[in-house]
Design a protein around this motif. Structure first.
Motif, PDB file in Angstrom:
ATOM      1  N   ALA A   1       0.832  -1.210   0.000  1.00 50.56           N
ATOM      2  CA  ALA A   1       0.000   0.000   0.000  1.00 50.56           C
ATOM      3  C   ALA A   1       0.866   1.259   0.000  1.00 50.56           C
ATOM      4  CB  ALA A   1      -0.929  -0.001   1.206  1.00 50.56           C
ATOM      5  N   GLY A   2       2.051   1.149   0.602  1.00 52.74           N
ATOM      6  CA  GLY A   2       2.977   2.287   0.644  1.00 52.74           C
ATOM      7  C   GLY A   2       3.774   2.437  -0.646  1.00 52.74           C
ATOM      8  N   GLY A   3       3.462   1.606  -1.650  1.00 50.24           N
ATOM      9  CA  GLY A   3       4.090   1.747  -2.961  1.00 50.24           C
ATOM     10  C   GLY A   3       5.402   0.980  -3.136  1.00 50.24           C
ATOM     11  N   LYS A   4       5.735   0.095  -2.191  1.00 49.83           N
ATOM     12  CA  LYS A   4       6.990  -0.659  -2.284  1.00 49.83           C
ATOM     13  C   LYS A   4       6.860  -1.838  -3.256  1.00 49.83           C
ATOM     14  CE  LYS A   4       9.278   1.064   1.565  1.00 49.83           C
ATOM     15  NZ  LYS A   4       9.148   2.483   1.332  1.00 49.83           N
ATOM     16  N   ASN A   5       7.969  -2.132  -3.998  1.00 48.89           N
ATOM     17  CA  ASN A   5       7.952  -3.292  -4.881  1.00 48.89           C
ATOM     18  C   ASN A   5       8.509  -4.520  -4.142  1.00 48.89           C
ATOM     19  OD1 ASN A   5      10.798  -3.246  -4.962  1.00 48.89           O
ATOM     20  ND2 ASN A   5      10.795  -1.894  -6.742  1.00 48.89           N
ATOM     21  N   THR A   6       8.501  -5.669  -4.809  1.00 52.48           N
ATOM     22  CA  THR A   6       8.917  -6.932  -4.179  1.00 52.48           C
ATOM     23  C   THR A   6      10.311  -6.830  -3.566  1.00 52.48           C
ATOM     24  OG1 THR A   6       7.568  -8.109  -5.782  1.00 52.48           O
ATOM     25  CG2 THR A   6       9.175  -9.414  -4.599  1.00 52.48           C
ATOM     26  N   LYS A   7      11.250  -6.251  -4.335  1.00 49.76           N
ATOM     27  CA  LYS A   7      12.641  -6.156  -3.864  1.00 49.76           C
ATOM     28  C   LYS A   7      12.744  -5.271  -2.608  1.00 49.76           C
ATOM     29  CE  LYS A   7      17.236  -5.367  -5.719  1.00 49.76           C
ATOM     30  NZ  LYS A   7      18.004  -4.750  -6.782  1.00 49.76           N
ATOM     31  N   GLU A   8      12.026  -4.136  -2.632  1.00 49.17           N
ATOM     32  CA  GLU A   8      12.063  -3.208  -1.475  1.00 49.17           C
ATOM     33  C   GLU A   8      11.435  -3.848  -0.236  1.00 49.17           C
ATOM     34  OE1 GLU A   8      11.755   1.084  -3.826  1.00 49.17           O
ATOM     35  OE2 GLU A   8       9.949  -0.125  -3.546  1.00 49.17           O
ATOM     36  N   ILE A   9      10.342  -4.601  -0.450  1.00 45.97           N
ATOM     37  CA  ILE A   9       9.681  -5.287   0.678  1.00 45.97           C
ATOM     38  C   ILE A   9      10.650  -6.309   1.279  1.00 45.97           C
ATOM     39  CG2 ILE A   9       7.789  -6.839   1.355  1.00 45.97           C
ATOM     40  CD1 ILE A   9       6.093  -5.445  -0.877  1.00 45.97           C
ATOM     41  N   ALA A  10      11.326  -7.075   0.405  1.00 46.45           N
ATOM     42  CA  ALA A  10      12.293  -8.077   0.864  1.00 46.45           C
ATOM     43  C   ALA A  10      13.377  -7.419   1.717  1.00 46.45           C
ATOM     44  CB  ALA A  10      12.905  -8.794  -0.335  1.00 46.45           C
ATOM     45  N   GLY A  11      13.894  -6.267   1.224  1.00 42.12           N
ATOM     46  CA  GLY A  11      14.942  -5.544   1.949  1.00 42.12           C
ATOM     47  C   GLY A  11      14.462  -5.063   3.308  1.00 42.12           C
ATOM     48  N   GLU A  12      13.265  -4.516   3.319  1.00 46.13           N
ATOM     49  CA  GLU A  12      12.720  -3.960   4.562  1.00 46.13           C
ATOM     50  C   GLU A  12      12.428  -5.031   5.613  1.00 46.13           C
ATOM     51  OE1 GLU A  12       9.659  -0.378   5.517  1.00 46.13           O
ATOM     52  OE2 GLU A  12      10.898  -0.444   3.726  1.00 46.13           O
ATOM     53  N   LEU A  13      11.971  -6.203   5.173  1.00 44.74           N
ATOM     54  CA  LEU A  13      11.610  -7.265   6.121  1.00 44.74           C
ATOM     55  C   LEU A  13      12.725  -8.304   6.304  1.00 44.74           C
ATOM     56  CD1 LEU A  13       7.880  -7.888   5.066  1.00 44.74           C
ATOM     57  CD2 LEU A  13       8.720  -6.443   6.916  1.00 44.74           C
ATOM     58  N   ASN A  14      13.874  -8.065   5.636  1.00 45.32           N
ATOM     59  CA  ASN A  14      15.005  -9.001   5.711  1.00 45.32           C
ATOM     60  C   ASN A  14      14.633 -10.427   5.317  1.00 45.32           C
ATOM     61  OD1 ASN A  14      16.946  -7.086   6.574  1.00 45.32           O
ATOM     62  ND2 ASN A  14      16.045  -7.176   8.628  1.00 45.32           N
ATOM     63  N   ILE A  15      13.913 -10.552   4.208  1.00 38.96           N
ATOM     64  CA  ILE A  15      13.563 -11.874   3.684  1.00 38.96           C
ATOM     65  C   ILE A  15      13.883 -11.886   2.185  1.00 38.96           C
ATOM     66  CG2 ILE A  15      11.778 -12.459   5.408  1.00 38.96           C
ATOM     67  CD1 ILE A  15       9.638 -11.357   3.576  1.00 38.96           C
ATOM     68  N   THR A  16      13.818 -13.046   1.553  1.00 37.76           N
ATOM     69  CA  THR A  16      14.157 -13.112   0.125  1.00 37.76           C
ATOM     70  C   THR A  16      12.971 -12.644  -0.723  1.00 37.76           C
ATOM     71  OG1 THR A  16      13.319 -15.353  -0.198  1.00 37.76           O
ATOM     72  CG2 THR A  16      15.610 -15.148   0.571  1.00 37.76           C
ATOM     73  N   THR A  17      13.257 -12.274  -1.976  1.00 37.50           N
ATOM     74  CA  THR A  17      12.168 -11.844  -2.874  1.00 37.50           C
ATOM     75  C   THR A  17      11.210 -13.014  -3.133  1.00 37.50           C
ATOM     76  OG1 THR A  17      13.566 -12.295  -4.779  1.00 37.50           O
ATOM     77  CG2 THR A  17      13.460 -10.006  -4.047  1.00 37.50           C
ATOM     78  N   GLY A  18      11.739 -14.240  -3.147  1.00 36.68           N
ATOM     79  CA  GLY A  18      10.881 -15.426  -3.339  1.00 36.68           C
ATOM     80  C   GLY A  18       9.868 -15.554  -2.207  1.00 36.68           C
ATOM     81  N   THR A  19      10.325 -15.295  -0.983  1.00 33.30           N
ATOM     82  CA  THR A  19       9.429 -15.363   0.182  1.00 33.30           C
ATOM     83  C   THR A  19       8.354 -14.276   0.087  1.00 33.30           C
ATOM     84  OG1 THR A  19      11.286 -16.183   1.491  1.00 33.30           O
ATOM     85  CG2 THR A  19       9.378 -15.428   2.719  1.00 33.30           C
ATOM     86  N   VAL A  20       8.773 -13.089  -0.358  1.00 34.12           N
ATOM     87  CA  VAL A  20       7.805 -11.991  -0.529  1.00 34.12           C
ATOM     88  C   VAL A  20       6.735 -12.413  -1.543  1.00 34.12           C
ATOM     89  CG1 VAL A  20       7.428  -9.609  -1.330  1.00 34.12           C
ATOM     90  CG2 VAL A  20       9.425 -10.157   0.067  1.00 34.12           C
ATOM     91  N   ARG A  21       7.183 -12.992  -2.667  1.00 33.63           N
ATOM     92  CA  ARG A  21       6.221 -13.438  -3.684  1.00 33.63           C
ATOM     93  C   ARG A  21       5.249 -14.480  -3.120  1.00 33.63           C
ATOM     94  NH1 ARG A  21      10.187 -11.953  -7.524  1.00 33.63           N
ATOM     95  NH2 ARG A  21      11.406 -13.857  -7.275  1.00 33.63           N
ATOM     96  N   ASN A  22       5.777 -15.375  -2.278  1.00 33.38           N
ATOM     97  CA  ASN A  22       4.898 -16.378  -1.633  1.00 33.38           C
ATOM     98  C   ASN A  22       3.852 -15.691  -0.763  1.00 33.38           C
ATOM     99  OD1 ASN A  22       6.235 -18.481  -2.810  1.00 33.38           O
ATOM    100  ND2 ASN A  22       7.507 -18.951  -1.027  1.00 33.38           N
ATOM    101  N   TYR A  23       4.317 -14.709   0.048  1.00 36.86           N
ATOM    102  CA  TYR A  23       3.379 -13.970   0.906  1.00 36.86           C
ATOM    103  C   TYR A  23       2.293 -13.307   0.057  1.00 36.86           C
ATOM    104  CZ  TYR A  23       5.883 -14.366   5.364  1.00 36.86           C
ATOM    105  OH  TYR A  23       6.441 -14.827   6.526  1.00 36.86           O
ATOM    106  N   ILE A  24       2.730 -12.673  -1.038  1.00 37.02           N
ATOM    107  CA  ILE A  24       1.778 -11.951  -1.890  1.00 37.02           C
ATOM    108  C   ILE A  24       0.751 -12.911  -2.476  1.00 37.02           C
ATOM    109  CG2 ILE A  24       1.510 -10.598  -4.024  1.00 37.02           C
ATOM    110  CD1 ILE A  24       4.246  -9.257  -3.228  1.00 37.02           C
ATOM    111  N   SER A  25       1.218 -14.089  -2.907  1.00 39.11           N
ATOM    112  CA  SER A  25       0.240 -15.013  -3.503  1.00 39.11           C
ATOM    113  C   SER A  25      -0.745 -15.520  -2.446  1.00 39.11           C
ATOM    114  CB  SER A  25       0.964 -16.119  -4.283  1.00 39.11           C
ATOM    115  OG  SER A  25       0.968 -17.312  -3.589  1.00 39.11           O
ATOM    116  N   VAL A  26      -0.283 -15.718  -1.200  1.00 38.91           N
ATOM    117  CA  VAL A  26      -1.182 -16.134  -0.107  1.00 38.91           C
ATOM    118  C   VAL A  26      -2.192 -15.012   0.193  1.00 38.91           C
ATOM    119  CG1 VAL A  26      -1.300 -16.679   2.368  1.00 38.91           C
ATOM    120  CG2 VAL A  26       0.434 -17.772   0.936  1.00 38.91           C
ATOM    121  N   ILE A  27      -1.695 -13.765   0.215  1.00 40.19           N
ATOM    122  CA  ILE A  27      -2.564 -12.602   0.481  1.00 40.19           C
ATOM    123  C   ILE A  27      -3.672 -12.513  -0.581  1.00 40.19           C
ATOM    124  CG2 ILE A  27      -2.647 -10.054   0.463  1.00 40.19           C
ATOM    125  CD1 ILE A  27       0.208 -10.159   1.788  1.00 40.19           C
TER     126      ILE A  27
END
Length: 199
Positions: A150-176
């Protein structure tokens, strides 16, 4: 005599509401506004007992105006076509006395005004069912992800902010997307907002 201000940006509906309420022996419409800003000025000017407001109006929405009137003796009734949980939650937090839907029978409005003048609150039954029937399905971590989206962050930025991999972010997004029953990020954010789940 119950003194009323009506705020509604559709002229036809504004006129119909005025005529309807002026037919009641114990009610008088003392002001008509086309937006939330005008409504606030009329409340200041006329000190009405009740202000009936639509939500989506130009300049200032009915919810913005209701928040300003939170500690005013004037009782606020939201009259809208929108049975949205997010709107309802915001209206309740603003301390409105009533939240009614425009497709309710016309005699319900006058009766609701009298009940509200007795110090009670009235909410459309559909809203109570919606508001209390649905829990936020996302975990804390999924909620963090949707807030970053919602704050306009992309997958890579979310991964950086939460200290997780971009693959994990994509998994979270698909679950959401799956949990919110939507097909993309924009719909996910707007569904989450609509439900009033953004804290």
């Amino acid at each position: 005599m119950i003194r009323i201000v009506i705020a509604e940006d559709q002229r036809l509906l504004l006129g119909a509401l005025r005529s309807l309420l002026n037919l009641e022996k114990d009610m008088e419409v003392v002001g008509e506004a086309r937006n939330g800003e005008e409504a606030l000025n009329l409340v200041k000017q006329h000190n009405p007992d009740v202000c009936i407001m639509d939500i989506e109006m130009p300049v200032k929405s009915g919810l913005d105006a209701a928040e300003v009137l939170k500690n005013d003796p004037c009782k606020v009734i939201i009259l809208t076509t929108f049975a949205r949980t997010g709107y309802f939650e915001r209206a309740r937090k603003a301390g409105v006395s009533g939240y009614l839907l425009k497709d309710s029978p016309s005699e319900d409005l006058a009766n609701s005004i009298r009940i509200i003048m007795d110090g009670r609150r009235i909410y459309a039954p559909e809203l109570v069912d919606i508001a209390y029937g649905e829990e936020n399905p996302l975990t804390d971590r999924e909620e963090q992800v949707i807030k970053l989206i919602a704050g306009g962050k992309n997958t890579k930025e979310i991964a950086g902010e939460l200290n997780i991999t971009t693959g994990t972010v994509r998994n979270y997004i698909s679950v959401i997307l799956d949990k919110l029953d939507v097909s993309n990020r924009i719909e996910a954010v707007s569904r989450f907002k609509e439900k009033g789940w953004f804290k």
